[in-house]
Design a protein around this motif. Structure first.
Motif, PDB file in Angstrom:
ATOM      1  N   ARG A 423     -39.772  -0.763   5.486  1.00  0.00           N
ATOM      2  CA  ARG A 423     -38.807  -0.268   6.477  1.00  0.00           C
ATOM      3  C   ARG A 423     -38.996  -0.864   7.869  1.00  0.00           C
ATOM      4  NH1 ARG A 423     -37.920   5.994   8.224  1.00  0.00           N
ATOM      5  NH2 ARG A 423     -39.575   5.414   9.667  1.00  0.00           N
ATOM      6  N   PRO A 424     -40.231  -1.041   8.363  1.00  0.00           N
ATOM      7  CA  PRO A 424     -40.365  -1.673   9.692  1.00  0.00           C
ATOM      8  C   PRO A 424     -39.934  -3.132   9.726  1.00  0.00           C
ATOM      9  CG  PRO A 424     -42.377  -0.487   9.064  1.00  0.00           C
ATOM     10  CD  PRO A 424     -41.535  -0.591   7.843  1.00  0.00           C
ATOM     11  N   LEU A 425     -39.739  -3.739   8.549  1.00  0.00           N
ATOM     12  CA  LEU A 425     -39.464  -5.171   8.481  1.00  0.00           C
ATOM     13  C   LEU A 425     -37.992  -5.507   8.295  1.00  0.00           C
ATOM     14  CD1 LEU A 425     -42.317  -6.229   5.993  1.00  0.00           C
ATOM     15  CD2 LEU A 425     -42.413  -6.152   8.500  1.00  0.00           C
ATOM     16  N   ALA A 426     -37.151  -4.534   7.996  1.00  0.00           N
ATOM     17  CA  ALA A 426     -35.794  -4.859   7.569  1.00  0.00           C
ATOM     18  C   ALA A 426     -34.776  -3.845   8.078  1.00  0.00           C
ATOM     19  CB  ALA A 426     -35.734  -4.930   6.044  1.00  0.00           C
ATOM     20  N   GLY A 447     -28.684  -6.256  10.216  1.00  0.00           N
ATOM     21  CA  GLY A 447     -29.636  -6.715  11.208  1.00  0.00           C
ATOM     22  C   GLY A 447     -31.037  -6.314  10.827  1.00  0.00           C
ATOM     23  N   GLY A 448     -31.968  -6.681  11.669  1.00  0.00           N
ATOM     24  CA  GLY A 448     -33.363  -6.328  11.475  1.00  0.00           C
ATOM     25  C   GLY A 448     -34.147  -6.783  12.684  1.00  0.00           C
ATOM     26  N   PRO A 449     -35.424  -6.449  12.745  1.00  0.00           N
ATOM     27  CA  PRO A 449     -36.240  -6.896  13.877  1.00  0.00           C
ATOM     28  C   PRO A 449     -36.311  -8.421  13.956  1.00  0.00           C
ATOM     29  CG  PRO A 449     -37.346  -5.157  12.619  1.00  0.00           C
ATOM     30  CD  PRO A 449     -36.182  -5.597  11.805  1.00  0.00           C
ATOM     31  N   TRP A 450     -36.629  -8.919  15.128  1.00  0.00           N
ATOM     32  CA  TRP A 450     -36.774 -10.359  15.351  1.00  0.00           C
ATOM     33  C   TRP A 450     -37.739 -10.950  14.302  1.00  0.00           C
ATOM     34  CZ3 TRP A 450     -34.602 -13.690  18.862  1.00  0.00           C
ATOM     35  CH2 TRP A 450     -35.184 -14.951  18.959  1.00  0.00           C
ATOM     36  N   PRO A 451     -37.424 -12.123  13.706  1.00  0.00           N
ATOM     37  CA  PRO A 451     -36.387 -13.074  14.104  1.00  0.00           C
ATOM     38  C   PRO A 451     -35.072 -12.961  13.352  1.00  0.00           C
ATOM     39  CG  PRO A 451     -37.831 -14.115  12.526  1.00  0.00           C
ATOM     40  CD  PRO A 451     -38.339 -12.713  12.709  1.00  0.00           C
ATOM     41  N   SER A 452     -34.885 -11.875  12.577  1.00  0.00           N
ATOM     42  CA  SER A 452     -33.617 -11.782  11.851  1.00  0.00           C
ATOM     43  C   SER A 452     -32.457 -11.561  12.820  1.00  0.00           C
ATOM     44  CB  SER A 452     -33.674 -10.678  10.800  1.00  0.00           C
ATOM     45  OG  SER A 452     -34.054  -9.452  11.368  1.00  0.00           O
ATOM     46  N   THR A 453     -32.604 -10.583  13.702  1.00  0.00           N
ATOM     47  CA  THR A 453     -31.633 -10.379  14.775  1.00  0.00           C
ATOM     48  C   THR A 453     -32.385  -9.896  16.012  1.00  0.00           C
ATOM     49  OG1 THR A 453     -31.180  -8.115  14.019  1.00  0.00           O
ATOM     50  CG2 THR A 453     -29.666  -9.819  13.268  1.00  0.00           C
ATOM     51  N   ASN A 454     -31.664  -9.772  17.106  1.00  0.00           N
ATOM     52  CA  ASN A 454     -32.303  -9.287  18.335  1.00  0.00           C
ATOM     53  C   ASN A 454     -31.538  -8.115  18.915  1.00  0.00           C
ATOM     54  OD1 ASN A 454     -30.014 -10.661  19.269  1.00  0.00           O
ATOM     55  ND2 ASN A 454     -31.009 -11.190  21.213  1.00  0.00           N
ATOM     56  N   SER A 455     -30.798  -7.391  18.067  1.00  0.00           N
ATOM     57  CA  SER A 455     -29.967  -6.304  18.589  1.00  0.00           C
ATOM     58  C   SER A 455     -29.936  -5.146  17.607  1.00  0.00           C
ATOM     59  CB  SER A 455     -28.542  -6.798  18.857  1.00  0.00           C
ATOM     60  OG  SER A 455     -27.952  -7.257  17.651  1.00  0.00           O
ATOM     61  N   GLN A 456     -29.567  -3.977  18.106  1.00  0.00           N
ATOM     62  CA  GLN A 456     -29.452  -2.805  17.251  1.00  0.00           C
ATOM     63  C   GLN A 456     -28.154  -2.823  16.447  1.00  0.00           C
ATOM     64  OE1 GLN A 456     -29.945   0.259  20.292  1.00  0.00           O
ATOM     65  NE2 GLN A 456     -31.943   0.734  19.453  1.00  0.00           N
TER      66      GLN A 456
END
Length: 506
Positions: A423-426, A447-456
């Motif tokens: 969950r923290p990764l995706a 989306g997801g945490p960086w580097p996948s995306t940088n936004s909510q």
């Protein structure tokens, strides 16, 4: 002046000059026109903008055959895939019309004047308003759904923001055609001049991001490209929001129970997922955790057989083909990495082709390079001995758009533990499915945490509109100066009034 050229990826040959690169002066003129259009586009109101989105969808549908044929010639993605993508594109335009009509996206909130434990409170009324002109960069791998008429464009127009588009060089002719369809439909509908604009060329994209009229940037592409745009934004006197979808490995975990129950099927379906669209999906599963032992061997054997039977595939452009060739070769040569299977070789010379590739490594000693994205039809199987070894290996995996758990029938204990670790990764966790299908819906998140995306909030799903809005509170305003949605008698949308949620008809 340099022309932007359209290339056939099947042959590698240039086909036509699409348009000259847009000059800095031309970019500035388009930006000023968008800025001038912004108040009128907002003033159209929710119902008229919803009807505009419907009109854009109708116009694309009317040119379906022409659009799909050109997109196929430029991308080699196939007419079946592209017809589905055009359907997705028109659907999401219409869905944002529904978002506008429903109205909860405004987050309309009213706190009437009164006494509180903190003392007297003034009359406060809050809702979201458009940011202003938005720059949208088309993605290489989706010439329709994530490009000129895609989710960024649909959500920005719905928010009331004019859109300035950067055509992608991989499908410049398709971008031009689709833009002309949209622009003609918008003008025919009565949208203000400057609602839509398009630029061609790398420098034009940089000029677009730097222009003070642009109030937000939507981008789907590489981490390198995203960082380059961020540097431009950070050098502006007034940095603006950047919404980037950048890189994703999309790990898949197969539990021992799932492998024992349907190992051969999982193997075949996983290969179908990572070779779909020549592996050029942002949600491609690039890392597959498979248990050691006979059950896991069945998964790997099915994957190897499926890859061996896969033909060479055509990639979108020369840059992607070159990067895939280099990166996949480097992956195969890493210490501890084994090549399990290769697909068929290309027929003849020319074209931007790729050979599907299946690699393998051990979870106990996972090479760092294996956890980096390789765009194209390659995936790495990671064999694990037990739960402890699996969870330790997952700690080495970077954040992604998705993470998947393939579980046995009724199995919850290990899948629950794995899902908690993932969950923290995706941004999206799948069970017993494959990540390369991304539905357009109210509940979707891409989306997801960086580097996948940088936004909510990201480009898929109705919350995409939230990226292009900002909150404003009116304090002590007379009713005549309030937006209609914040007046006392308005009942057309969900609103929170004095802390209580009110919905139409309630």
């Amino acid at each position: 002046m340099t022309d932007v050229v359209s290339t056939d990826p099947r042959t590698g040959a240039a086909v036509e000059a699409v348009a000259p690169e847009t000059t800095t002066a031309e970019v500035a003129a388009l930006c000023e026109a968008a800025l001038a259009a912004a108040p009128a586009l907002e003033a159209m109101g929710r119902e008229r903008r919803a009807a505009l989105l419907d009109a854009l969808a109708d116009a694309l549908e009317a040119r379906r055959e022409e659009v799909v044929a050109l997109a196929d010639r430029e991308t080699a993605l196939g007419t079946t895939r592209l017809n589905g993508e055009l359907t997705r594109t028109t659907y999401q335009l219409r869905l944002f019309g529904e978002v506008l009509r429903e109205g909860s996206y405004l987050e309309a909130t009213i706190d009437h004047a009164g006494d509180t434990p903190m003392g007297p409170r003034p009359d406060l009324r809050r809702m979201l308003v458009p940011l202003g002109p938005v720059a949208v960069f088309g993605a290489s791998n989706f010439p329709l759904a994530f490009s000129v008429p895609g989710g960024d464009t649909a959500s920005a127009l719905a928010a009331g923001c004019p859109v300035l588009l950067k055509a992608h060089g991989s499908h410049a002719a398709t971008s031009k055609l689709v833009f002309e369809v949209l622009a003609a439909a918008a003008a025919g509908f009565g949208a203000p001049e400057g609602t839509l604009g398009i630029v061609f060329g790398q420098q034009a994209g940089a000029d677009l991001v730097a222009h003070p009229a642009v109030r937000a940037v939507g981008f789907t592409g590489s981490v390198t490209g995203g960082k380059a745009l961020l540097r431009i934004i950070e050098s502006r006197p007034d940095p603006v929001p950047f919404f980037g979808e950048l890189s994703s490995l999309n790990p898949v975990v197969v539990t021992p129970a799932a492998a024992a129950e349907r190992g051969e099927r999982i193997g075949r379906e996983t290969v179908a997922s990572f070779t779909l669209g020549a592996g050029q999906f942002c949600t491609k599963p690039g890392l597959v955790f498979v248990p050691a032992g006979a059950e896991g061997d069945a998964v790997v054997a099915a994957m190897s057989e499926a890859v061996s039977g896969s033909p060479a595939q055509v990639l979108l452009n020369e840059g992607i083909a070159g990067s895939y060739g280099r990166t996949s070769a480097e992956l195969a040569q890493l210490p501890g990495v084994r090549t399990l299977a290769r697909g068929g070789q290309p027929d003849g010379e020319g074209g931007f082709t790729a050979v599907p590739l299946l690699l393998s490594a051990d979870a106990v000693d996972l090479p760092a390079g294996v956890t980096e994205e390789c765009f194209g039809p390659v995936s790495t199987v990671v064999r694990y001995e037990d739960e402890k070894q699996l969870l330790a290996a997952l700690e080495e995996v970077p954040s992604s758009l998705t993470a998947t758990v393939q579980r046995g029938t009724g199995e919850t204990d290990l899948p629950g533990t794995v899902a908690q670790a993932l969950r923290p990764l995706a941004g999206r966790i799948l069970f017993d499915a494959y990540p390369t299908g991304v539905a357009v819906s109210w509940a979707q998140h891409h989306g997801g945490p960086w580097p996948s995306t940088n936004s909510q909030h990201t480009s898929v799903g109705t919350s995409a509109i939230r990226r292009f809005l900002r909150p404003v509170t009116w304090q002590g305003a007379p009713a005549e100066l309030l937006p209609a949605e914040l007046t006392d008698g308005f009942t057309g949308i969900p609103r929170r009034v004095d802390g209580v949620l009110h919905t139409p008809g309630s």
